[in-house]
Scaffold this active site. Structure first.
Site, PDB file in Angstrom:
ATOM      1  N   LYS A  50       0.881  -1.177   0.000  1.00 35.48           N
ATOM      2  CA  LYS A  50       0.000   0.000   0.000  1.00 35.48           C
ATOM      3  C   LYS A  50       0.915   1.223   0.000  1.00 35.48           C
ATOM      4  CE  LYS A  50      -3.080   3.194   0.972  1.00 35.48           C
ATOM      5  NZ  LYS A  50      -2.082   4.282   1.132  1.00 35.48           N
ATOM      6  N   CYS A  96      10.248   9.696  12.071  1.00 35.45           N
ATOM      7  CA  CYS A  96       9.807   9.129  13.341  1.00 35.45           C
ATOM      8  C   CYS A  96      10.930   9.206  14.364  1.00 35.45           C
ATOM      9  CB  CYS A  96       9.345   7.691  13.150  1.00 35.45           C
ATOM     10  SG  CYS A  96      10.577   6.611  12.391  1.00 35.45           S
TER      11      CYS A  96
END
Length: 488
Positions: free
Chosen positions: A177, A286
């Site tokens: 995805k 992150c």
């Protein structure tokens, strides 16, 4: 939109595949907000078709020896090297990275790919001893099945390589995805893989939104392993939904990573690494160092140097620039809102704090490098991951105070400390609640052979990459046999 606006379709069973409902999303250039392309807005049915293709290809691909799989992956690496400039240009345009940053990301992805292509000759098991005479036992790694890989847009080709290569070398087939903000790079990678000889259906790409496309991938019982990099909120949902059917789940989630500056630190080096940790890639990591904890004795000196450094950074997409825009308008507005709210909680903006006003940047999704002091550790911006070039400063009394504040978060992804004292460094590194602890470096910097992941709300305990990624993408089987004892 004009009729010649490029369209980015899905990639299923070795060829481009249009969305069944002819539905498309607009993708805008983050540098100037112009329409860049239209992206397939995949439905659940589109995702199910990609899963079916991966399922049909699994038996053949999984029967290839690991060595053969590694050889094919090595051909993909060669294709990535040949087309490195094209990959870099694609990343630069889609994400707004300066060209040297995009090129560096491609290099990192190639290193990742090379490492796991080599695992085809190192997909080791273990020989085990037995208490039964004549019994021999060993382990082997076998593929899980279909791997559903969900990646973000912050480092798109690196994220694709990070997950795809270990999944494939273990014998799984893949449905990726793609991030809706970096769709073209995923399609380009699929084409490179096909040209390199990867059989059709082994690697598939579905474009579109998390809902419905990502959700359909997570919910489908045919998908044996889900690997997701993204927000903690979505990670919790994936753990709940896919966990109900006992799918293998790997989650690499958010972080609010501490960067500690001791009173004996080399302040110039600390500022260098703090700036990179906070502002490189427009803060979209992150592993960004978004909380800087500074000993009071050097707080003002460090603060002043960091502000000067932040103000010297150049925004834009040319080779002379230090950081580009954030990925989309929604993210830019969320960051600006978080900065405004920080002011109401007592935050003092030392530099930045707004979008640039210069004509060449005014239409893009830019945020000035922002340094904020005066916030309490419990303030929203002190605790919340903003995913932008924003950092907060916090004075601390000593190392114990720094450790307590570093660990006062639900996250536990990365941490860094700057000190000349090895005892201090190791004391902190052993006790900080983080999956990665760096000394006299930034809060980022994982390499292909090093495990990456976090504690608490930063993940679910899995580690990718490194050999630890093989535990995500393979099943461990123990095989034993008993020899006959009456031959002599």
């Amino acid at each position: 939109m004009t009729n010649n606006t490029p369209r980015v379709p899905n990639w299923v069973n070795g060829c481009e595949s249009l969305p069944e409902n002819d539905a498309w999303l607009d993708k805008f250039n983050p540098h100037n907000s112009e329409l860049l392309c239209r992206v397939a807005d995949s439905s659940a049915a589109d995702v199910q078709g990609a899963i079916a293709a991966a399922g049909e290809a699994f038996l053949t691909w999984s029967e290839f020896t690991p060595v053969r799989r590694g050889q094919i992956l090595a051909e993909i690496v060669a294709g990535m090297k040949r087309r490195a400039d094209e990959l870099g240009e694609c990343i630069a345009v889609e994400t707004g990275k300066p060209p040297q940053d995009a090129k560096g990301e491609v290099g990192g992805a190639i290193l990742q790919a090379e490492y796991f292509a080599g695992e085809g000759m190192r997909l080791y098991g273990r020989s085990l001893t037995s208490g039964t005479p004549g019994k021999y036992s060993h382990t082997v790694r076998q593929p899980r099945g279909i791997a559903g890989l969900i990646v973000p847009a912050n480092t798109p080709i690196a994220n694709i390589a990070w997950k795809t290569f270990p999944a494939l070398v273990c014998g799984n087939t893949v449905v990726l995805k793609a991030a809706e903000d970096s769709p073209q790079i995923a399609l380009l990678f699929g084409k490179i893989a096909k040209e390199a000889g990867l059989p059709d259906g082994v690697f598939n790409v579905v474009q579109g939104r998390g809902q419905p496309a990502g959700a359909a991938l997570v919910e489908d019982p045919r998908v044996a392993v889900i690997s997701f990099t993204g927000s903690t909120g979505v990670g919790r949902w994936i753990a709940e939904v896919a966990g109900k059917r006992l799918a293998r789940i790997s989650l690499e989630l958010g972080g609010k990573n501490p960067f500690v500056v001791c009173d004996d630190a080399d302040l110039d080096q600390a500022v260098h690494w703090a700036s990179l940790s906070a502002f490189s890639n427009a803060g979209q990591r992150c592993a960004a160092g978004s909380r800087i904890l500074v000993f009071r004795e050097v707080y003002e000196a460090f603060r002043d140097k960091l502000v000067v450094k932040a103000q010297s950074l150049k925004l834009g997409v040319s080779a002379s620039c230090d950081l580009g825009p954030v990925i989309n308008k929604r993210q830019q507005q969320a960051i600006l809102a978080a900065i405004d709210y920080a002011k109401t909680e007592g935050g003092r903006i030392l530099c930045g704090g707004a979008a640039p006003s210069s004509p060449e940047l005014a239409n893009g999704y830019y945020i000035q490098p922002t340094v904020i002091e005066g916030l309490q550790p419990s303030a929203e911006l002190s605790c919340k991951e903003v995913f932008g070039p924003v950092v907060t400063l916090h004075p601390v009394d000593d190392l114990a105070d720094a450790l307590a504040l570093a660990n006062a978060t639900e996250y536990g992804l990365t941490a860094a400390i700057h000190t000349r004292n090895v005892d201090r460094a190791m004391w902190f590194a052993q006790r900080v609640r983080a999956g990665v602890a760096n000394i006299n470096l930034g809060t980022f910097g994982s390499e292909p052979h090093m495990p990456f992941g976090g504690f608490g709300a930063s993940g679910n305990g899995t580690r990718e990459p490194g050999v630890e990624a093989l535990d995500v993408y393979s099943e461990l089987k123990n095989i034993s046999f008993l020899t006959r004892s009456n031959l002599i």
